[in-house]
Design an enzyme around this catalytic site. Sequence first.
Site, PDB file in Angstrom:
ATOM      1  N   GLU A 140       0.846  -1.206   0.000  1.00 30.90           N
ATOM      2  CA  GLU A 140       0.000   0.000   0.000  1.00 30.90           C
ATOM      3  C   GLU A 140       0.870   1.241   0.000  1.00 30.90           C
ATOM      4  O   GLU A 140       1.956   1.252   0.592  1.00 30.90           O
ATOM      5  CB  GLU A 140      -0.849   0.020   1.287  1.00 30.90           C
ATOM      6  CG  GLU A 140      -2.226  -0.576   1.141  1.00 30.90           C
ATOM      7  CD  GLU A 140      -3.239   0.440   0.624  1.00 30.90           C
ATOM      8  OE1 GLU A 140      -2.850   1.358  -0.123  1.00 30.90           O
ATOM      9  OE2 GLU A 140      -4.412   0.311   0.969  1.00 30.90           O
ATOM     10  N   ASP A 141       0.365   2.312  -0.575  1.00 33.00           N
ATOM     11  CA  ASP A 141       1.086   3.585  -0.512  1.00 33.00           C
ATOM     12  C   ASP A 141       0.957   4.206   0.875  1.00 33.00           C
ATOM     13  O   ASP A 141       1.950   4.538   1.524  1.00 33.00           O
ATOM     14  CB  ASP A 141       0.568   4.561  -1.590  1.00 33.00           C
ATOM     15  CG  ASP A 141      -0.946   4.738  -1.590  1.00 33.00           C
ATOM     16  OD1 ASP A 141      -1.651   4.056  -0.811  1.00 33.00           O
ATOM     17  OD2 ASP A 141      -1.446   5.571  -2.369  1.00 33.00           O
ATOM     18  N   ASP A 144      -4.476   5.408   5.970  1.00 28.58           N
ATOM     19  CA  ASP A 144      -5.032   6.605   6.600  1.00 28.58           C
ATOM     20  C   ASP A 144      -6.058   6.151   7.642  1.00 28.58           C
ATOM     21  O   ASP A 144      -5.699   5.804   8.762  1.00 28.58           O
ATOM     22  CB  ASP A 144      -5.627   7.457   5.469  1.00 28.58           C
ATOM     23  CG  ASP A 144      -6.135   8.804   5.911  1.00 28.58           C
ATOM     24  OD1 ASP A 144      -5.452   9.478   6.680  1.00 28.58           O
ATOM     25  OD2 ASP A 144      -7.234   9.195   5.475  1.00 28.58           O
ATOM     26  N   LYS A 172      -0.665   6.933   8.756  1.00 25.60           N
ATOM     27  CA  LYS A 172      -1.110   8.091   9.544  1.00 25.60           C
ATOM     28  C   LYS A 172      -1.869   7.565  10.756  1.00 25.60           C
ATOM     29  O   LYS A 172      -3.095   7.469  10.728  1.00 25.60           O
ATOM     30  CB  LYS A 172      -2.093   8.946   8.733  1.00 25.60           C
ATOM     31  CG  LYS A 172      -1.516   9.793   7.635  1.00 25.60           C
ATOM     32  CD  LYS A 172      -2.631  10.688   7.075  1.00 25.60           C
ATOM     33  CE  LYS A 172      -2.393  11.026   5.642  1.00 25.60           C
ATOM     34  NZ  LYS A 172      -3.548  11.658   4.977  1.00 25.60           N
ATOM     35  N   PHE A 193      -2.159  16.051   4.136  1.00 26.55           N
ATOM     36  CA  PHE A 193      -2.416  15.365   2.874  1.00 26.55           C
ATOM     37  C   PHE A 193      -1.152  15.408   2.035  1.00 26.55           C
ATOM     38  O   PHE A 193      -0.623  16.475   1.740  1.00 26.55           O
ATOM     39  CB  PHE A 193      -3.591  15.988   2.129  1.00 26.55           C
ATOM     40  CG  PHE A 193      -4.127  15.069   1.077  1.00 26.55           C
ATOM     41  CD1 PHE A 193      -5.025  14.056   1.419  1.00 26.55           C
ATOM     42  CD2 PHE A 193      -3.699  15.159  -0.233  1.00 26.55           C
ATOM     43  CE1 PHE A 193      -5.491  13.168   0.454  1.00 26.55           C
ATOM     44  CE2 PHE A 193      -4.162  14.282  -1.204  1.00 26.55           C
ATOM     45  CZ  PHE A 193      -5.063  13.285  -0.850  1.00 26.55           C
ATOM     46  N   ASP A 200      -1.430  10.928  -5.069  1.00 25.14           N
ATOM     47  CA  ASP A 200      -2.003  11.979  -5.908  1.00 25.14           C
ATOM     48  C   ASP A 200      -2.967  12.881  -5.145  1.00 25.14           C
ATOM     49  O   ASP A 200      -3.446  12.542  -4.063  1.00 25.14           O
ATOM     50  CB  ASP A 200      -2.788  11.353  -7.062  1.00 25.14           C
ATOM     51  CG  ASP A 200      -4.147  10.809  -6.603  1.00 25.14           C
ATOM     52  OD1 ASP A 200      -4.164   9.978  -5.662  1.00 25.14           O
ATOM     53  OD2 ASP A 200      -5.184  11.234  -7.129  1.00 25.14           O
TER      54      ASP A 200
END
Length: 221
Positions: A140-141, A144, A172, A193, A200
Amino acid sequence: MLTMPAWGVSSGAVAVGLSLFPGWVAKLSPCYDLGMSSDQSDTFPGLKEIFLEEKQIQQKVADLGVRITQDYRGKTPLLIGVLRGAAIFHADLIRHIELKLRVDFISVASYGDATKTSGEVQLIKDLDTSIRGVDAILVEDIVDTGLTLDYLVRNLESRRPASLRSCALLSKPSRRCIDIPIDYVGFEVPDKFFVGYGLDHQQKYRNLPFIASLGNDRTDF
Ligand code: IMP
């Protein structure tokens, strides 16, 4: 003047990082200045500060590759990239894993073009291969709220892999809604963010070689 993140990156490190990317400096320096020209703010609206420079990211990705190599010795793991955000991380990570491995990709939507999650996760593209009996690693990038990872883990566990672990470049923790463990974490980051290195905002910024924050809080963009 460059706006510095409050944690992690020294001004010297940023200067070295920027000097390696004269092209990006030429294009982005007005953004770091916080006094962007109108041309620059059209191209990179809201880009506030470098949070992680490319060198830091590459070092962390190499470290994660070493850990995975050690943990999976004698196995042939399947590295599952979660499109589209993890594409760049996945591509770099697999080149630091010194094992026979396989790759596959899955795509889910949870954000659309917004910066807040809808709370719903939708499968857009499934794996091309079965993971039954396979040692799978989800790549995963960023985690959150944890809703996407939770959805993916439950979905993939139901397919009976031999093992399933998760690896996220960024996490996060302060935003977590679901207490979901992550086996390999690159960096724990605050509630901002982030864009760049695959991440992106409205499909832009993915090609930045570093990770930057868009604003000081969620009302900035
Ligand atoms: P979660 O379901 O809330 O954990 O969100 C996971 C997905 O939201 C990630 O895979 C990203 O696509 C997106 N996302 C969450 N935070 C950010 C961010 O700071 N920048 C870019 N995308 C983000």
